[in-house]
Scaffold this motif. Structure first.
Motif, PDB file in Angstrom:
ATOM      1  N   UNK A   1       0.821  -1.221   0.000  1.00  0.00           N
ATOM      2  CA  UNK A   1       0.000   0.000   0.000  1.00  0.00           C
ATOM      3  C   UNK A   1       0.854   1.269   0.000  1.00  0.00           C
ATOM      4  N   UNK A   2       2.080   1.177  -0.510  1.00  0.00           N
ATOM      5  CA  UNK A   2       2.988   2.311  -0.354  1.00  0.00           C
ATOM      6  C   UNK A   2       2.654   3.500  -1.253  1.00  0.00           C
ATOM      7  N   UNK A   3       1.816   3.332  -2.266  1.00  0.00           N
ATOM      8  CA  UNK A   3       1.350   4.499  -3.016  1.00  0.00           C
ATOM      9  C   UNK A   3       0.557   5.444  -2.108  1.00  0.00           C
ATOM     10  N   UNK A   4       0.109   4.928  -0.967  1.00  0.00           N
ATOM     11  CA  UNK A   4      -0.626   5.791  -0.025  1.00  0.00           C
ATOM     12  C   UNK A   4       0.235   6.963   0.441  1.00  0.00           C
ATOM     13  N   UNK A   5       1.547   6.756   0.533  1.00  0.00           N
ATOM     14  CA  UNK A   5       2.432   7.846   0.946  1.00  0.00           C
ATOM     15  C   UNK A   5       2.420   8.973  -0.089  1.00  0.00           C
ATOM     16  N   UNK A   6       2.485   8.606  -1.360  1.00  0.00           N
ATOM     17  CA  UNK A   6       2.460   9.600  -2.433  1.00  0.00           C
ATOM     18  C   UNK A   6       1.157  10.385  -2.374  1.00  0.00           C
ATOM     19  N   UNK A   7       0.055   9.664  -2.207  1.00  0.00           N
ATOM     20  CA  UNK A   7      -1.253  10.326  -2.153  1.00  0.00           C
ATOM     21  C   UNK A   7      -1.379  11.168  -0.891  1.00  0.00           C
ATOM     22  N   UNK A   8      -0.794  10.696   0.235  1.00  0.00           N
ATOM     23  CA  UNK A   8      -0.846  11.464   1.475  1.00  0.00           C
ATOM     24  C   UNK A   8      -0.179  12.823   1.308  1.00  0.00           C
ATOM     25  N   UNK A   9       0.848  12.885   0.432  1.00  0.00           N
ATOM     26  CA  UNK A   9       1.542  14.139   0.181  1.00  0.00           C
ATOM     27  C   UNK A   9       0.879  14.964  -0.913  1.00  0.00           C
ATOM     28  N   UNK A  10      -0.290  14.514  -1.395  1.00  0.00           N
ATOM     29  CA  UNK A  10      -1.040  15.285  -2.378  1.00  0.00           C
ATOM     30  C   UNK A  10      -0.524  15.179  -3.794  1.00  0.00           C
ATOM     31  N   UNK A  11       0.163  14.083  -4.112  1.00  0.00           N
ATOM     32  CA  UNK A  11       0.714  13.882  -5.450  1.00  0.00           C
ATOM     33  C   UNK A  11      -0.020  12.720  -6.111  1.00  0.00           C
ATOM     34  N   UNK A  12      -0.386  12.898  -7.360  1.00  0.00           N
ATOM     35  CA  UNK A  12      -1.112  11.878  -8.107  1.00  0.00           C
ATOM     36  C   UNK A  12      -0.162  10.816  -8.649  1.00  0.00           C
ATOM     37  N   UNK A  13      -0.660   9.594  -8.742  1.00  0.00           N
ATOM     38  CA  UNK A  13       0.091   8.505  -9.374  1.00  0.00           C
ATOM     39  C   UNK A  13      -0.535   8.109 -10.702  1.00  0.00           C
ATOM     40  N   UNK A  14      -1.280   9.013 -11.304  1.00  0.00           N
ATOM     41  CA  UNK A  14      -2.053   8.688 -12.500  1.00  0.00           C
ATOM     42  C   UNK A  14      -1.327   8.995 -13.803  1.00  0.00           C
ATOM     43  N   UNK A  15      -0.060   9.371 -13.738  1.00  0.00           N
ATOM     44  CA  UNK A  15       0.682   9.649 -14.964  1.00  0.00           C
ATOM     45  C   UNK A  15       1.125   8.370 -15.648  1.00  0.00           C
TER      46      UNK A  15
ATOM     47  N   UNK B   1       2.147  -6.806 -14.523  1.00  0.00           N
ATOM     48  CA  UNK B   1       1.389  -7.360 -13.401  1.00  0.00           C
ATOM     49  C   UNK B   1       1.397  -6.438 -12.182  1.00  0.00           C
ATOM     50  N   UNK B   2       2.063  -5.316 -12.308  1.00  0.00           N
ATOM     51  CA  UNK B   2       2.111  -4.313 -11.255  1.00  0.00           C
ATOM     52  C   UNK B   2       2.328  -2.961 -11.891  1.00  0.00           C
ATOM     53  N   UNK B   3       1.960  -1.914 -11.190  1.00  0.00           N
ATOM     54  CA  UNK B   3       2.059  -0.569 -11.742  1.00  0.00           C
ATOM     55  C   UNK B   3       3.466  -0.007 -11.584  1.00  0.00           C
ATOM     56  N   UNK B   4       3.842   0.821 -12.531  1.00  0.00           N
ATOM     57  CA  UNK B   4       5.030   1.674 -12.432  1.00  0.00           C
ATOM     58  C   UNK B   4       4.495   3.099 -12.545  1.00  0.00           C
TER      59      UNK B   4
ATOM     60  N   UNK C   1       2.695  14.966 -14.515  1.00  0.00           N
ATOM     61  CA  UNK C   1       3.760  15.780 -15.098  1.00  0.00           C
ATOM     62  C   UNK C   1       4.971  14.952 -15.496  1.00  0.00           C
ATOM     63  N   UNK C   2       5.072  13.749 -14.959  1.00  0.00           N
ATOM     64  CA  UNK C   2       6.258  12.925 -15.149  1.00  0.00           C
ATOM     65  C   UNK C   2       7.380  13.236 -14.183  1.00  0.00           C
ATOM     66  N   UNK C   3       7.257  14.291 -13.395  1.00  0.00           N
ATOM     67  CA  UNK C   3       8.310  14.769 -12.499  1.00  0.00           C
ATOM     68  C   UNK C   3       8.190  14.088 -11.145  1.00  0.00           C
ATOM     69  N   UNK C   4       9.039  13.083 -10.893  1.00  0.00           N
ATOM     70  CA  UNK C   4       8.965  12.343  -9.639  1.00  0.00           C
ATOM     71  C   UNK C   4       9.376  13.188  -8.439  1.00  0.00           C
ATOM     72  N   UNK C   5      10.126  14.258  -8.673  1.00  0.00           N
ATOM     73  CA  UNK C   5      10.566  15.083  -7.550  1.00  0.00           C
ATOM     74  C   UNK C   5       9.436  15.909  -6.956  1.00  0.00           C
ATOM     75  N   UNK C   6       8.292  15.965  -7.620  1.00  0.00           N
ATOM     76  CA  UNK C   6       7.133  16.653  -7.043  1.00  0.00           C
ATOM     77  C   UNK C   6       6.846  16.149  -5.633  1.00  0.00           C
ATOM     78  N   UNK C   7       7.005  14.844  -5.442  1.00  0.00           N
ATOM     79  CA  UNK C   7       6.737  14.255  -4.134  1.00  0.00           C
ATOM     80  C   UNK C   7       7.607  14.904  -3.059  1.00  0.00           C
ATOM     81  N   UNK C   8       8.879  15.076  -3.350  1.00  0.00           N
ATOM     82  CA  UNK C   8       9.792  15.593  -2.334  1.00  0.00           C
ATOM     83  C   UNK C   8       9.661  17.102  -2.159  1.00  0.00           C
ATOM     84  N   UNK C   9       9.168  17.779  -3.168  1.00  0.00           N
ATOM     85  CA  UNK C   9       8.831  19.188  -2.983  1.00  0.00           C
ATOM     86  C   UNK C   9       7.699  19.325  -1.962  1.00  0.00           C
ATOM     87  N   UNK C  10       6.740  18.413  -2.029  1.00  0.00           N
ATOM     88  CA  UNK C  10       5.645  18.417  -1.046  1.00  0.00           C
ATOM     89  C   UNK C  10       6.162  18.054   0.350  1.00  0.00           C
TER      90      UNK C  10
END
Length: 484
Positions: free
Chosen positions: A96-110, A230-233, A238-247
């Motif tokens: 369930x670790x995508x929950x961390x990305x969502x908790x920081x307000x970043x989408x995983x829909x790219x 069989x699993x998401x990447x 935006x494609x910018x993975x650093x958005x997470x760490x900016x949050x």
């Protein structure tokens, strides 16, 4: 090097202003009191700091760079503004670790960007094409990857999200201890190896001789599930993975001391720790963080651990770990052909020997970035003695050799090699021998957790993939905060 000049155009771009970063915790005074001090603001340390804050604990995060994110770095093409990830390319689905990305307000829909490139297989030592080499067909490759995944999943709970369930030395499965080359032969999965090499395991160095369990950490089940669909990447839109760490930076605010490192410490069993940190910018001010717990989220190399007053038993464990140095980034040179991928291939790989690979120091590949007009990504792996300067020189020499043989256009022979982005990921892929594993190394390593109020997270204790590191923290951190 004949006629080649190397120019570093721009380093990896930070998202924080150095003047602001130099303030942080030390602006609060000479002594700062916290529940937990975290050393290292990469994927593991940044996540841990958020987790601790979310669980009601005060935290101090010390980061040597002027931004968080570690191997998650982004370069913005000045011509188009397009973000190009340098290092981490996606978040691999794991529990369930995508929950961390969502908790920081970043989408995983790219969606990840994939380029269709013309592949050239070149011996980078000589600059010559490897004639007759044929890569595995997709059907053969995917069948072999599935066999590898089946084996990874068989042992997954022993290795991921950490060594919490790793067996005692006498019960370690032989599959995990045997050299990966022997494992490849046993399961007939040679056709999977070029994909694993291209994705991650070239960073392990002489990976065919490394115990298989460390390959299963470098190319773990979550990554292979993503390769097989069989699993998401996941990436942001935006494609910018650093958005997470900016949050994360916004959330943690002044609880982070950027551009700083620990220079001294006192660690006790029952009375917590004191860590003196020093900034590398501005007035280089020192301050001391007094905390109930210390969480180390950097590779436990001799240099990194020098400020932490190691005891002999701690030093003995960390001294056994071997590493390779890993580099990634973007290169520009007019001789490289748009739309082309150049892969470092040994002549003995032709026509279809998928078990031989160049050893460090080596440049793994150049891949055209088709969202740009003339830039190529690169990966490279060095020995312990290599430096960013020596690796830049090796990259330049590699291009020079291809020019000399006509594999690339000679028209740009005297042009400068430019590095729009150059990431030194430092020592990575820690590992020990099968003999050390049989001697109880993992148990010795785990035995360090909690000693002298000190705990460890990061790739030396699990896999380097961000989502696996986050799940490792989810398991580890409840023990870290017990009693405080």
């Amino acid at each position: 090097m004949q006629g080649f000049k190397i120019r570093s155009v721009i380093g990896l771009l930070a998202t924080t202003f150095v003047a602001e970063a130099a303030a942080g915790l030390c602006a609060k005074g000479d002594n700062v009191e916290r529940d937990v001090v975290v050393i290292g603001g990469g994927a593991a340390g940044a996540h841990a700091a958020v987790w601790l804050r979310d669980h009601g604990k005060t935290v101090a995060l010390v980061e040597k760079q002027d931004t968080l994110g570690g191997h998650t770095s982004v370069y913005h093409d000045p011509a188009t503004g397009t973000p190009i990830n340098v290092g981490v390319q996606a978040w691999m689905e794991y529990k369930d670790t995508f929950d961390f990305v969502k908790r920081m307000g970043v989408s995983t829909n790219g969606s990840m960007h994939f380029a269709s490139l013309t592949s050239k297989f070149v011996d980078f030592q000589t600059g010559k094409l490897v004639n007759g080499y044929t890569a595995p067909t997709d059907d053969v490759k995917f069948a072999a990857l599935q066999i590898y995944l089946d084996a990874c999943e068989k042992y997954e709970d022993m290795l991921l999200p950490g060594f919490f369930k790793f067996p005692d030395p006498a019960q370690i499965p032989e599959d995990l201890l045997m050299p990966f080359g022997q494992f490849v032969d046993k399961y007939g999965i040679a056709a999977a190896v070029p994909q694993l090499w291209q994705s991650t395991v070239q960073g392990v160095g002489n990976f065919m001789d490394v115990p298989t369990m460390y390959i299963m950490q470098a190319s773990p089940a979550p990554m292979v599930r993503a390769l097989l669909g069989k699993g998401a990447a996941a990436v942001p839109p935006s494609g910018n993975l650093h958005e997470l760490f900016e949050k994360v930076e916004e959330f943690l605010g002044d609880d982070v001391q950027y551009s700083s490192q620990a220079v001294a410490s006192t660690r006790t069993e029952n009375d917590g720790v004191s860590v003196t940190i020093q900034s590398s910018v501005g007035d280089k001010a020192n301050c001391t963080i007094n905390a109930k717990r210390l969480l180390i989220a950097i590779e436990p190399t001799a240099a990194n651990m020098a400020p932490f007053d190691l005891e002999d038993a701690e030093r003995a464990v960390f001294a056994k770990l071997g590493y390779t140095t890993v580099y990634a980034g973007i290169v520009r040179h007019p001789s490289l052909k748009v739309g082309t991928s150049y892969g470092n291939t040994l002549p003995t790989a032709a026509p279809s020997n998928y078990t031989v690979y160049p050893l460090p120091a080596q440049v793994g590949r150049f891949d055209f970035l088709d969202m740009t007009s003339d830039m190529f990504s690169f990966t490279a792996v060095g020995k312990d003695t290599d430096t960013p300067a020596s690796m830049r020189a090796l990259i330049g020499k590699t291009i020079e050799e291809m020019v000399s043989t006509g594999v690339v256009d000679a028209a740009g022979a005297k042009a400068e090699v430019e590095f729009p982005a150059f990431a030194d990921h430092g020592m990575m892929h820690s590992r020990v021998s099968a003999e050390e594993l049989r001697g109880g190394f993992i148990q010795q390593q785990l035995g360090l957790q909690g000693k002298r109020s000190t705990w460890y997270t990061g790739a030396a204790f699990t896999s380097a993939f961000s989502t696996v590191l986050w799940e490792y923290n989810n398991v580890l951190l409840p023990d870290v905060i017990k009693g405080i």
